[in-house]
Design an enzyme around this catalytic site. Sequence first.
Site, mmCIF file in Angstrom:
data_model
loop_
_atom_site.group_PDB
_atom_site.id
_atom_site.type_symbol
_atom_site.label_atom_id
_atom_site.label_comp_id
_atom_site.label_asym_id
_atom_site.label_seq_id
_atom_site.Cartn_x
_atom_site.Cartn_y
_atom_site.Cartn_z
ATOM 1 N N HIS A 1 3.587 2.743 13.302
ATOM 2 C CA HIS A 1 2.610 3.855 13.686
ATOM 3 C C HIS A 1 2.995 4.555 14.766
ATOM 4 O O HIS A 1 2.108 5.419 15.380
ATOM 5 C CB HIS A 1 1.132 2.894 14.204
ATOM 6 C CG HIS A 1 0.572 2.184 12.875
ATOM 7 N ND1 HIS A 1 -0.488 1.639 13.008
ATOM 8 C CD2 HIS A 1 1.316 1.842 12.052
ATOM 9 C CE1 HIS A 1 -0.887 0.830 11.976
ATOM 10 N NE2 HIS A 1 0.237 1.120 11.189
ATOM 11 N N HIS B 1 0.840 -1.216 0.163
ATOM 12 C CA HIS B 1 -0.013 -0.094 -0.104
ATOM 13 C C HIS B 1 1.041 1.446 0.058
ATOM 14 O O HIS B 1 1.999 1.240 0.463
ATOM 15 C CB HIS B 1 -1.015 0.092 1.080
ATOM 16 C CG HIS B 1 -0.534 -0.040 2.514
ATOM 17 N ND1 HIS B 1 0.029 1.241 3.341
ATOM 18 C CD2 HIS B 1 -0.116 -0.860 3.434
ATOM 19 C CE1 HIS B 1 0.541 0.797 4.471
ATOM 20 N NE2 HIS B 1 0.353 -0.454 4.645
ATOM 21 N N ASP C 1 6.460 1.114 6.915
ATOM 22 C CA ASP C 1 5.322 0.226 6.827
ATOM 23 C C ASP C 1 4.376 1.511 5.884
ATOM 24 O O ASP C 1 3.960 2.372 6.502
ATOM 25 C CB ASP C 1 4.648 0.216 8.143
ATOM 26 C CG ASP C 1 2.997 -0.317 8.195
ATOM 27 O OD1 ASP C 1 2.522 -0.509 7.116
ATOM 28 O OD2 ASP C 1 2.323 -0.024 9.097
ATOM 29 N N ASP D 1 0.017 4.361 1.077
ATOM 30 C CA ASP D 1 -0.208 5.422 2.089
ATOM 31 C C ASP D 1 0.779 4.975 3.476
ATOM 32 O O ASP D 1 1.030 3.753 3.743
ATOM 33 C CB ASP D 1 -1.634 5.494 2.562
ATOM 34 C CG ASP D 1 -2.170 4.405 3.060
ATOM 35 O OD1 ASP D 1 -1.863 3.566 2.380
ATOM 36 O OD2 ASP D 1 -3.057 4.355 4.078
ATOM 37 N N GLU E 1 -4.671 2.076 2.942
ATOM 38 C CA GLU E 1 -4.767 0.956 3.760
ATOM 39 C C GLU E 1 -4.997 1.129 5.312
ATOM 40 O O GLU E 1 -5.753 0.429 5.831
ATOM 41 C CB GLU E 1 -3.485 0.057 3.632
ATOM 42 C CG GLU E 1 -3.388 -1.322 4.247
ATOM 43 C CD GLU E 1 -2.919 -1.299 5.556
ATOM 44 O OE1 GLU E 1 -3.116 -2.282 6.181
ATOM 45 O OE2 GLU E 1 -2.472 -0.476 5.947
ATOM 46 N N GLU E 2 -4.098 2.260 5.730
ATOM 47 C CA GLU E 2 -4.206 2.528 7.062
ATOM 48 C C GLU E 2 -5.506 3.128 7.763
ATOM 49 O O GLU E 2 -5.564 2.984 9.022
ATOM 50 C CB GLU E 2 -3.098 3.637 7.243
ATOM 51 C CG GLU E 2 -1.656 2.995 6.933
ATOM 52 C CD GLU E 2 -0.977 1.780 7.686
ATOM 53 O OE1 GLU E 2 -1.734 1.396 8.828
ATOM 54 O OE2 GLU E 2 0.082 1.263 7.569
#
Length: 484
Positions: free
Chosen positions: A454, A78, A117, A80, A147-148
């Site tokens: 994150h 992904h 990530d 983003d 995705e996030e």
Amino acid sequence: MMNSSIRNLTPNEVWNKFADLNQVPRPSKKEEKVIAFILDFGKKLGLETTKDATGNVLIRKPATTGYENRKTIVLQSHLDMVCQKNNDTDFDFDTQGIQMVIDGDWVKAQGTTLGADNGLGVASIMAILESKTIEHPAIEALFTIDEETGMTGAFGLEPNVLTGEILLNLDTEEDDEIDIGCAGGVDVTAQQTFPVKGYKGRAIRIEIKGLRGGHSGMDIHKGFGNANKLLARFLFLGIEKNVRLISIDSGGLRNAIPREGKAVFSVANIDDFINELNVLKTEILNEFSSIESDLSICIQAITIQDKEVSNKDSIKIIQALYAAHNGVFRMSPDVENLVEASNNVARVELKEGKLQVLNLSRSSVESTKWQVANQLKSVFELAGISVEFSGAYPGWKPNPEAKIIKIMEQIYQKNFGEKPHIVACHAGLECGIIGANYPKMEMVSFGPTIKGAHSPDEKVNISSVGKYWKFLLEILKNIPLKDE
């Protein structure tokens, strides 16, 4: 300025693509620049490059000589990234590129998330697409968006677009794991507007900083502090002290464990109550001393002119926050050490009587996911706070007998002298959603070692990137024949 020595790391082709990518802003739901970047990349290579109505980009590359009879594979990551920064870091994710530094055997960012990530997955696919020497079957490179914060890219992927029979999702965070399943999730939002009246005078301000944060799925079982739940403990002391809430600003994204937060409120006998709060502060610092060494709690009396919620409504809000489940809800009875279900109380905002509480509930079992969500709904609705569900996505059911898994196990053991861990993870991966439209496709997820995803502590292990890259290239050489 970004540390240029990143480009000299091995494997050079991957790190260079990661460095290029990290100069392109790519917050979730704001992927216009990175979509254009990937489209331009594919077209300049002369490869078939398309963008669908959702914003996903698909680049097709033919098989190299000798691999034409192998099954077509989908390489998927992904575009983003989670955008989190420390409060004292001056950074604009909408306009700036990530500032990367090397720290021993790790690459990290200066006060922000790194974007490993899933940037390293994207960079790996880019390196393969560009290479003239890497051997591989026909490739469909799928770059999804958002995705996030909702997986809208995966949800928007149309059926019959992909022809690949095997999907390699390059989006997990331990280099000795092969992931074959994941949790589903649902966003739970509690919100209500309460009457307010003007307030002028002394109040108490509590600010929590320095928590570790982390991924609200992968790190949920580690016992890290949650700024929202810690604030609720302090506020709960005021229930019998005529507490009146003025404002709360705590936490951030649903998929990140909240690291920082602050609350302002008034009570009777402020000076005496601050003494009580300091007793609880000492207890909390002792509770978390072994796992949250940087935790800071500041309690002070201030003079303020603002708007406050009534004592009756303040108690409702505080009790709901105090009772809302946070953390592990159930461990899996079938898979050792796997969290089956959890909730992250991610964001609490109260301003001029407008309350919003953001949660992310996850589970690898669909019925348990809704049990967690409905328990939260019950808690907030008992307090007169409205609740909405949104963004629900399915889990990915493991298929341990898939042929690609057996192939990857053999390759890993041959190259690294040990067996990989075959796991399911307590995080949202796009495989479950994609699999709904492509039920016959074999899917597996793997990646290099990333810690602190994150959060601004995110970092990727340099050595593991080399290991993961070698693993990936060997997999490409061992994809089964079309008739197998």
